[in-house]
Design an enzyme around this catalytic site. Sequence first.
Site, short mmCIF file in Angstrom:
data_model
loop_
_atom_site.label_atom_id
_atom_site.label_comp_id
_atom_site.label_asym_id
_atom_site.label_seq_id
_atom_site.Cartn_x
_atom_site.Cartn_y
_atom_site.Cartn_z
N ALA A 614 0.85 -1.22 0.00
CA ALA A 614 0.00 0.00 0.00
C ALA A 614 0.87 1.25 0.00
O ALA A 614 1.69 1.42 -0.88
CB ALA A 614 -0.97 -0.04 1.16
N LYS A 685 2.85 -9.57 -5.69
CA LYS A 685 3.70 -8.54 -5.08
C LYS A 685 5.17 -8.93 -5.10
O LYS A 685 6.04 -8.12 -5.42
CB LYS A 685 3.24 -8.25 -3.65
#
Length: 817
Positions: A614, A685
Amino acid sequence: MKVLKFGGSSIGNAGNIEKVVEIVKSEIEKDSCVVVLSAMQGTTDALIEIGKAAENGDESFREKIRAIAEKHSEAIRALMPENAQKAVMSFAESNIAELEKICEGVFLLRELSARTLDRITGFGEILASKIASAKFDSLEIANLWKDSRELIRTDSNFGFAAVDFAKTNAEIKEYFQNSNSKLHILQGFIASDSNGITTTLGRGGSDYTAAILAAALDAEVLEIWTDVSGMMTADPRIVRNIQQIPRITYREAMELSHFGAKVIYPPTIQPVMAKRIPIWVKNTFAPEDFGTLIEAETDDHREIIRGITSIDKISVLNLEGSGMVGIPGFSKRLFDALSRAQINVILITQSSSEHSICVAIEEKFSKLSKEFVDREFEHEIAVGKIEPLRVENGFSILALVGDNMKNHTGVSGKMFAALGHNGINIHAIAQGSSERNISAIIGSKDVRKAVNTLHEEFFSDGNRQINVFVVGVGTVGKKLLAQIGQQSEFLRENLRLNVRVVGLANSKKVLFDEEGIDLSDLGFGIWDLGFESDSSASAIAELIIEKNLRNSIFVDVTANAEVVEVYPRLLQKAVSVIACNKIAASSAFENYQKLKDLAREYSANFLFETNVGAGLPVINTLNDLLRSGDKIMRIEAVLSGTLNFVFNNYDGSRSFSSVVRQAQTEGYTEPDPRLDLSGTDVARKILILAREAGFKLEMPDIENVGFLPESCLQGSVEDFYAEMEKHENYFRELLENAKNQGLSLKYIASFDNGKALVGLQSIDAAHNFANLSGKDNAVLFYTNRYMDLPLVVKGAGAGADVTAAGVFADIIRATRI
Ligand code: ADP
Ligand code: ASP
Ligand code: MG
């Protein structure tokens, strides 16, 4: 003596003529004045239309003449009492009758020569000046009306006649010597040839008439009264935050006007410059404003650049061929041919290889130029020495002007860098050796953006406008808009960035406002203001490209694969792409690489910091390490805020399924929580991190040791919750097993020696990740410099607020080109 010229914009109607009268009244109290007037605003255009309509056999020309007649008689009625109207009214009527007769002739013959058109267009100045003179009469202000055609003598090049200065100056001197009136009123624009036939000096030529008179009479000053407060740093119709130029040299003013600043007709400066008579550009509607004073020298040497201008409707001629190299005479013959066709060359560039010459001319001459040039080189073309002339239309010339440029390096670098960063393609460049002007030929569709970009670059003290388009207005999107709204003041003051959200789209609607969407009240039905339109990603991309705003940034806050498809198209237009969406960076390596290459090639940014952790600075940290020469050996990470939240909160007191649901309600999960629970999101990710670390990995290269029973991944999201509920015992067992060994569960991603792995692990209390609470993420970078003790980035790795902040940071990063 002063010469005052009032343009059509100053005399659009009776009310404006009153303003002109006031200005002249106060001037003649001080000095005698020669007043030169244009036609009332729009009249010359209307007269040209009338002539063309008559020529085409279109009967509407009669109606149009009536409209002109009415406009002038209305002004007469409004300006003076009835008893003063009679003489001027009948003058106007007889002139209109003459105009009608001429146009009937054109209509019958279907022929409009340049000579007849000059005769027709000349009526505008005649009528306006007579009305002004009658107005002064009605106020008992003595004045002499004079027909300029008796003074200004030209050749017979109708439409663009050249002044015969010897004759003209003699006529002017003689007339004025014999007159002692304090106020003379004359017409701009019109003149006559040696046979006494009406000619005109070119569109906008009234300024020139005034300059000729001022020079011949050795006037103290030439005042050009118009509808703006002087010359501006750019065309006020193109740039909003223009600045007024108080003082400027003749040469600079000449360059600006030659390259499109309509406020002064280019030939105007020459006659007065030769006599060192200052020109003062003033605003009829704000006479108290200083305006612009044009003189030989100014003491104002602060500005490097004085102004930015552009000329539209340009054609580019390219003469190319190997037969030209080293052989003298080709350019002479090219220019001779153009000169025979009476075509004015605006700009020339020639490559040092002498293989091609590129010339810019007015578009209206493009056909003619090809005819003349191809005829001139008929033989060379036939034997293949050179190619037929290549003519391309749809161009504009952009010019940067300033006397001080020659004392500064880097001006052109700055100019072309700014244009390049905005995806503006430059077709040709020219810089005069006087170094007073740098010109570039660009596509006309880019002019507005180019002028604004350069204006911002050279005149805004570093202030820049950033135009943001946000696609996806879910939880993160909304937070982002709120943050931009809150920060805008700070960004303006501290970073000199005026960040405006100009476009918003969700799956159903698109909202666009070039002035910036009001972000202060996003709660209310903002979408009701928007226009219904095609909100497909490709339609949005086309909208962004069509709007062609400078410093455009596209922000993708969706999880949609379709949106990703438009990234290349946008990057190719130098629009930066900020992706919160992970699909692009985790798609096929080839695609990821292509996007990075495009960004580099087109000087745009492709940023996706929020794809990992994030708002945490994971990717940027990694990039900083690499850029400073470090090497990544190993990465270990907890990269799922959702999974971390779930395993931290699952203690057996309630079902695993309900903990996952809580994570979803609190906004930590992907829109489809199975992406998190299956480990796919974590795999994406670590894939992105590995790629950023320089490894060419694909998704199937990531070993994903899942922990969810197969059946949970089938069906709908609701089925997924129900299925997890059914498997509660399995989850409980996982938990108990770990607990019994004094361990805790963490979903860990690792990358080591080119290999990536993700899966659930049981870790002991001494592990680096043992104390990760809540929705925290942590990334451990083991590098050449951080060999034993890793560099750790740790903090909340999920949540709308932090994700939005990460996207916002990327936006700001993308502004630092
Ligand atoms: P007039 O009718 O008084 O001759 P023009 O319309 O010919 O007026 O010229 C004035 C107009 O020139 C302004 O209204 C403005 O829109 C335009 N213009 C273009 N470039 C510039 C500039 N650099 N500075 C000032 N005005 C400019
Ligand atoms: N009336 C003429 C034109 O519109 C001349 C001028 O305004 O200067 O071109
Ligand atoms: Mg003008």
